[in-house]
Structure formats: C-alpha cells, structure tokens
Motif scaffolding. Structure first.
Motif, PDB file in Angstrom:
ATOM      1  N   ALA A   1      -0.364  -8.445  -9.189  1.00 30.22           N
ATOM      2  CA  ALA A   1      -1.645  -7.811  -9.488  1.00 30.22           C
ATOM      3  C   ALA A   1      -1.700  -6.382  -8.953  1.00 30.22           C
ATOM      4  CB  ALA A   1      -2.789  -8.636  -8.905  1.00 30.22           C
ATOM      5  N   ALA A   2      -1.139  -6.175  -7.772  1.00 34.26           N
ATOM      6  CA  ALA A   2      -1.120  -4.830  -7.182  1.00 34.26           C
ATOM      7  C   ALA A   2      -0.295  -3.879  -8.039  1.00 34.26           C
ATOM      8  CB  ALA A   2      -0.575  -4.885  -5.765  1.00 34.26           C
ATOM      9  N   PHE A   3       0.817  -4.370  -8.576  1.00 33.92           N
ATOM     10  CA  PHE A   3       1.657  -3.513  -9.413  1.00 33.92           C
ATOM     11  C   PHE A   3       0.986  -3.229 -10.754  1.00 33.92           C
ATOM     12  CE2 PHE A   3       4.637  -4.268  -6.150  1.00 33.92           C
ATOM     13  CZ  PHE A   3       5.616  -3.291  -6.265  1.00 33.92           C
ATOM     14  N   GLU A   4       0.267  -4.186 -11.283  1.00 30.81           N
ATOM     15  CA  GLU A   4      -0.503  -3.935 -12.500  1.00 30.81           C
ATOM     16  C   GLU A   4      -1.547  -2.852 -12.243  1.00 30.81           C
ATOM     17  OE1 GLU A   4      -2.090  -7.689 -13.624  1.00 30.81           O
ATOM     18  OE2 GLU A   4      -0.145  -8.535 -14.172  1.00 30.81           O
ATOM     19  N   ALA A   5      -2.185  -2.920 -11.083  1.00 35.59           N
ATOM     20  CA  ALA A   5      -3.224  -1.943 -10.738  1.00 35.59           C
ATOM     21  C   ALA A   5      -2.656  -0.541 -10.576  1.00 35.59           C
ATOM     22  CB  ALA A   5      -3.943  -2.374  -9.464  1.00 35.59           C
ATOM     23  N   MET A   6      -1.422  -0.456 -10.107  1.00 32.29           N
ATOM     24  CA  MET A   6      -0.822   0.878  -9.917  1.00 32.29           C
ATOM     25  C   MET A   6      -0.118   1.381 -11.169  1.00 32.29           C
ATOM     26  SD  MET A   6       2.363   0.046  -7.270  1.00 32.29           S
ATOM     27  CE  MET A   6       1.546  -1.115  -6.183  1.00 32.29           C
TER      28      MET A   6
ATOM     29  N   ASP B   1       0.832  -1.207   0.000  1.00 32.77           N
ATOM     30  CA  ASP B   1       0.000   0.000   0.000  1.00 32.77           C
ATOM     31  C   ASP B   1       0.867   1.258   0.000  1.00 32.77           C
ATOM     32  OD1 ASP B   1      -2.254  -1.566   0.006  1.00 32.77           O
ATOM     33  OD2 ASP B   1      -2.655  -1.356   2.151  1.00 32.77           O
ATOM     34  N   HIS B   2       2.009   1.198   0.675  1.00 35.34           N
ATOM     35  CA  HIS B   2       2.946   2.326   0.643  1.00 35.34           C
ATOM     36  C   HIS B   2       3.465   2.526  -0.777  1.00 35.34           C
ATOM     37  CE1 HIS B   2       4.231   2.713   5.145  1.00 35.34           C
ATOM     38  NE2 HIS B   2       2.928   2.578   5.019  1.00 35.34           N
TER      39      HIS B   2
ATOM     40  N   VAL C   1       3.734   5.602  -5.714  1.00 34.83           N
ATOM     41  CA  VAL C   1       3.621   5.608  -7.170  1.00 34.83           C
ATOM     42  C   VAL C   1       2.576   6.621  -7.621  1.00 34.83           C
ATOM     43  CG1 VAL C   1       2.886   4.225  -9.155  1.00 34.83           C
ATOM     44  CG2 VAL C   1       4.487   3.270  -7.485  1.00 34.83           C
ATOM     45  N   ALA C   2       1.473   6.719  -6.898  1.00 35.74           N
ATOM     46  CA  ALA C   2       0.433   7.683  -7.241  1.00 35.74           C
ATOM     47  C   ALA C   2       0.919   9.116  -7.064  1.00 35.74           C
ATOM     48  CB  ALA C   2      -0.808   7.441  -6.388  1.00 35.74           C
ATOM     49  N   GLU C   3       1.712   9.350  -6.017  1.00 38.40           N
ATOM     50  CA  GLU C   3       2.146  10.715  -5.705  1.00 38.40           C
ATOM     51  C   GLU C   3       3.373  11.147  -6.501  1.00 38.40           C
ATOM     52  OE1 GLU C   3       2.656  11.105  -1.490  1.00 38.40           O
ATOM     53  OE2 GLU C   3       0.544  10.712  -1.047  1.00 38.40           O
ATOM     54  N   ALA C   4       4.327  10.242  -6.686  1.00 36.85           N
ATOM     55  CA  ALA C   4       5.599  10.607  -7.315  1.00 36.85           C
ATOM     56  C   ALA C   4       5.673  10.227  -8.788  1.00 36.85           C
ATOM     57  CB  ALA C   4       6.757   9.962  -6.556  1.00 36.85           C
ATOM     58  N   THR C   5       4.767   9.403  -9.256  1.00 41.82           N
ATOM     59  CA  THR C   5       4.639   8.961 -10.646  1.00 41.82           C
ATOM     60  C   THR C   5       5.953   8.494 -11.288  1.00 41.82           C
ATOM     61  OG1 THR C   5       4.834  11.213 -11.563  1.00 41.82           O
ATOM     62  CG2 THR C   5       2.618  10.427 -10.993  1.00 41.82           C
ATOM     63  N   PRO C   6       6.658   7.563 -10.663  1.00 36.50           N
ATOM     64  CA  PRO C   6       7.851   7.027 -11.334  1.00 36.50           C
ATOM     65  C   PRO C   6       7.456   6.167 -12.526  1.00 36.50           C
ATOM     66  CG  PRO C   6       7.362   5.728  -9.385  1.00 36.50           C
ATOM     67  CD  PRO C   6       6.401   6.888  -9.373  1.00 36.50           C
ATOM     68  N   ASP C   7       8.304   6.179 -13.552  1.00 44.06           N
ATOM     69  CA  ASP C   7       8.120   5.286 -14.693  1.00 44.06           C
ATOM     70  C   ASP C   7       8.785   3.939 -14.440  1.00 44.06           C
ATOM     71  OD1 ASP C   7       6.820   7.141 -16.701  1.00 44.06           O
ATOM     72  OD2 ASP C   7       8.620   8.284 -16.186  1.00 44.06           O
ATOM     73  N   VAL C   8       9.856   3.966 -13.673  1.00 45.96           N
ATOM     74  CA  VAL C   8      10.580   2.755 -13.306  1.00 45.96           C
ATOM     75  C   VAL C   8      10.849   2.804 -11.816  1.00 45.96           C
ATOM     76  CG1 VAL C   8      12.656   1.366 -13.659  1.00 45.96           C
ATOM     77  CG2 VAL C   8      11.687   2.659 -15.573  1.00 45.96           C
TER      78      VAL C   8
ATOM     79  N   LYS D   1      18.031  18.584 -14.987  1.00 49.05           N
ATOM     80  CA  LYS D   1      18.551  19.433 -13.921  1.00 49.05           C
ATOM     81  C   LYS D   1      17.500  19.631 -12.830  1.00 49.05           C
ATOM     82  CE  LYS D   1      21.814  22.006 -16.804  1.00 49.05           C
ATOM     83  NZ  LYS D   1      22.217  23.350 -17.314  1.00 49.05           N
ATOM     84  N   GLY D   2      17.926  19.516 -11.596  1.00 51.91           N
ATOM     85  CA  GLY D   2      17.033  19.752 -10.468  1.00 51.91           C
ATOM     86  C   GLY D   2      16.030  18.654 -10.207  1.00 51.91           C
ATOM     87  N   SER D   3      16.185  17.511 -10.876  1.00 54.36           N
ATOM     88  CA  SER D   3      15.174  16.456 -10.737  1.00 54.36           C
ATOM     89  C   SER D   3      15.471  15.489  -9.605  1.00 54.36           C
ATOM     90  CB  SER D   3      15.036  15.677 -12.048  1.00 54.36           C
ATOM     91  OG  SER D   3      16.205  14.930 -12.333  1.00 54.36           O
ATOM     92  N   ALA D   4      16.700  15.453  -9.118  1.00 52.54           N
ATOM     93  CA  ALA D   4      17.062  14.488  -8.081  1.00 52.54           C
ATOM     94  C   ALA D   4      16.415  14.857  -6.748  1.00 52.54           C
ATOM     95  CB  ALA D   4      18.574  14.413  -7.923  1.00 52.54           C
ATOM     96  N   ARG D   5      15.854  13.846  -6.097  1.00 59.32           N
ATOM     97  CA  ARG D   5      15.142  14.115  -4.842  1.00 59.32           C
ATOM     98  C   ARG D   5      15.147  12.896  -3.931  1.00 59.32           C
ATOM     99  NH1 ARG D   5       8.619  15.272  -4.138  1.00 59.32           N
ATOM    100  NH2 ARG D   5       8.610  15.231  -1.844  1.00 59.32           N
ATOM    101  N   ILE D   6      15.338  13.138  -2.646  1.00 57.68           N
ATOM    102  CA  ILE D   6      15.128  12.114  -1.625  1.00 57.68           C
ATOM    103  C   ILE D   6      13.770  12.401  -0.985  1.00 57.68           C
ATOM    104  CG2 ILE D   6      15.937  11.108   0.536  1.00 57.68           C
ATOM    105  CD1 ILE D   6      18.770  11.971  -0.245  1.00 57.68           C
ATOM    106  N   HIS D   7      12.862  11.446  -1.046  1.00 57.49           N
ATOM    107  CA  HIS D   7      11.495  11.649  -0.565  1.00 57.49           C
ATOM    108  C   HIS D   7      11.414  11.293   0.919  1.00 57.49           C
ATOM    109  CE1 HIS D   7       9.700  12.032  -4.707  1.00 57.49           C
ATOM    110  NE2 HIS D   7      10.859  11.460  -4.987  1.00 57.49           N
TER     111      HIS D   7
END
Length: 264
Positions: free
Chosen positions: A46-51, A17-18, A23-30, A237-243
């Motif tokens: 199945a959960a990863f397919e759903a997200m 669930d985390h 994935v919903a908030e940060a929208t990573p492609d990989v 540029k400026g895309s690197a982030r620690i969440h």
C-alpha cells in the motif's frame, strides 16, 4: 526516459518512509531494492502504491535477504535465474518498457577470503560463477540491466584504501577478478564508473561503526548498475549518480541509492 534506481534498503518495513522520501525527491521510474528482510506477503504494498510505484515483483524471505522491483510503469515477469545454490531470495527479475531488469543481492561472503575455509565465501563465488555462465549465453543486443548490491568494490578508487582492502572480503584480487569475468561474459558497461572515471573516489556503502560516515570516509562502492551492449547507448550522458546525501538521513541504511537514466 526511464530512471532506474538500486538501493540496499536494509529492511523495507523499517525504512519505508525513507523510500517514500527518496522516491519523491529522485523520482525513479523503477526502484530495485535489496535486503528487504520480509516475505512477499509482508511487503508494504500500500505504501508503494501511495508513492506511485504500484507495479511490484517481490522475492521475499523471512527475516533475511529479499529483493524487490517496484515500478511506475506496468511490468511483466522477467526470465528467472537459478544462481543461488542455497535457495535464498537474492534475485528477482522484471520486464519494463522492453528492458529486462535483473536485481541481485549477492552474498557478502563472510570474513575469511578462502573458499575451503569459509563456506560463505565459496557461496559468493559460486553465485558469481553461475551468473557468469548464464550471462555468457545471452544475446548481447538484448536490452538488459544488472542491478543491485554486488558486494564487490572492483577498482582501486572504489574503496577507501586499496592496499588495506585488498586483504578484506569485498575487494580481494580473487573477488575483483570474479566480478570482471562476469562483466566480460556479457560485455556489460559499469555505468557509474564509465560516467565518473577514475581516479575519482566513489562509494555507495559506509559502515554503521562510524558516527560520522563522511568524516571517517571509509566507503566502498558495492552497489552497481550495469547495462548490456544493446542497451548501453541508451544510457543518458551524465545521469549516473550515487545519492550519498541519503546516507546522512536519520537512521539510514548503510547503503546509498544509485540511479541512471535510459532513453527508451
């Protein structure tokens, strides 16, 4: 644009669930995951397919270790690496949009920073030595990402207290030197630190022992995204982030996700 994330999830089934929320908030492609702590057939596909991350490469192991790469975009097998002498599930690879991604969960190394006295520490350094030898043979112009929990915090500002941590496994001079050799072997850019230069303090891991990780603030930057010289110019540029906000969620992993964007 290709957004790549790395995260030591500390049990993917416990924290699926985390993952979905991130994935919903940060929208990573990989999404490169470490310590999934399950076999490939137990992975919650199945959960990863759903997200929206249906394309998977999973290197699983019963109860321990384990790594996975999940992608929005189609993926192909990447070159396999034989760098773990113990045969643990600590590395998985994939090709996404022409980019090779190698995802690692490098051994932590136990408590005693001595190769002769501590087999776990010797295994950690052996893993690095094998990986360094492999990277020294690579074409540096090939688009390559090294991602994952490297279990070494390299710089003085990647640990909460440099003098104290220099005696503790994860930041000893021998480990830092070993990590630097790997970096030099492939000419890799440490994307997060290049975009957020020292002396800014950075961390991606905080112990569970502290009730309030921000208050104790004893963090280490163990999680990394590195790019080969042929790919580094494509890092946005400026895309690197620690969440680090994710570390504050209820029942979190002790690691926070790290992301970067590639213009590919």
């Amino acid at each position: 644009m290709l957004r790549i994330a790395t995260w030591n999830i500390n049990s993917v089934r416990l924290r699926v669930d985390h993952v979905a929320r991130f994935v919903a908030e940060a929208t990573p492609d990989v999404l490169c995951l470490q310590e999934i702590k399950c076999t490939a057939d137990q992975f919650p596909r199945a959960a990863f397919e759903a997200m929206g991350l249906p394309h998977l490469r999973v290197g699983g192991q019963k109860g321990w270790h384990g790594v996975a790469i999940a992608s929005r975009r189609p993926i192909a097998d990447g070159p396999p690496l034989d760098v773990c002498r113990e045969g643990h599930a600590r590395c998985v690879s994939a090709m996404v949009e022409g980019v090779e991604i190698q995802n690692f969960y490098i051994p932590a190394g136990g408590d005693v920073p001595d190769r002769k006295l501590n087999p776990k520490f010797d295994h950690k350094l052996d893993f690095y030595e094998r990986l360094t030898a492999e990277m020294a043979t690579r074409d540096r112009q090939r688009p390559l990402v090294l991602a994952g929990d490297f279990n070494i915090a390299p710089g003085e500002n990647d640990v909460w207290n440099h003098r104290y941590m220099s005696k503790i496994v994860s930041h000893t001079p021998l480990e830092v030197e070993t990590l630097r050799r790997l970096q030099a072997a492939g000419g890799f850019a440490d994307v997060v630190r290049e975009q957020i230069p020292e002396p800014v303090k950075l961390a991606s891991w905080w112990s569970y022992r502290a009730a309030d990780f921000r208050k104790s603030n004893r963090g280490l930057r163990l999680d990394h995204l590195w790019t080969s010289p042929g790919l580094t110019p494509a890092v946005a540029k400026g895309s690197a982030r620690i969440h680090d906000d994710v570390r504050a969620w209820e029942r979190p992993s002790d690691h926070a996700p790290v992301t970067m964007d590639l213009d590919v």
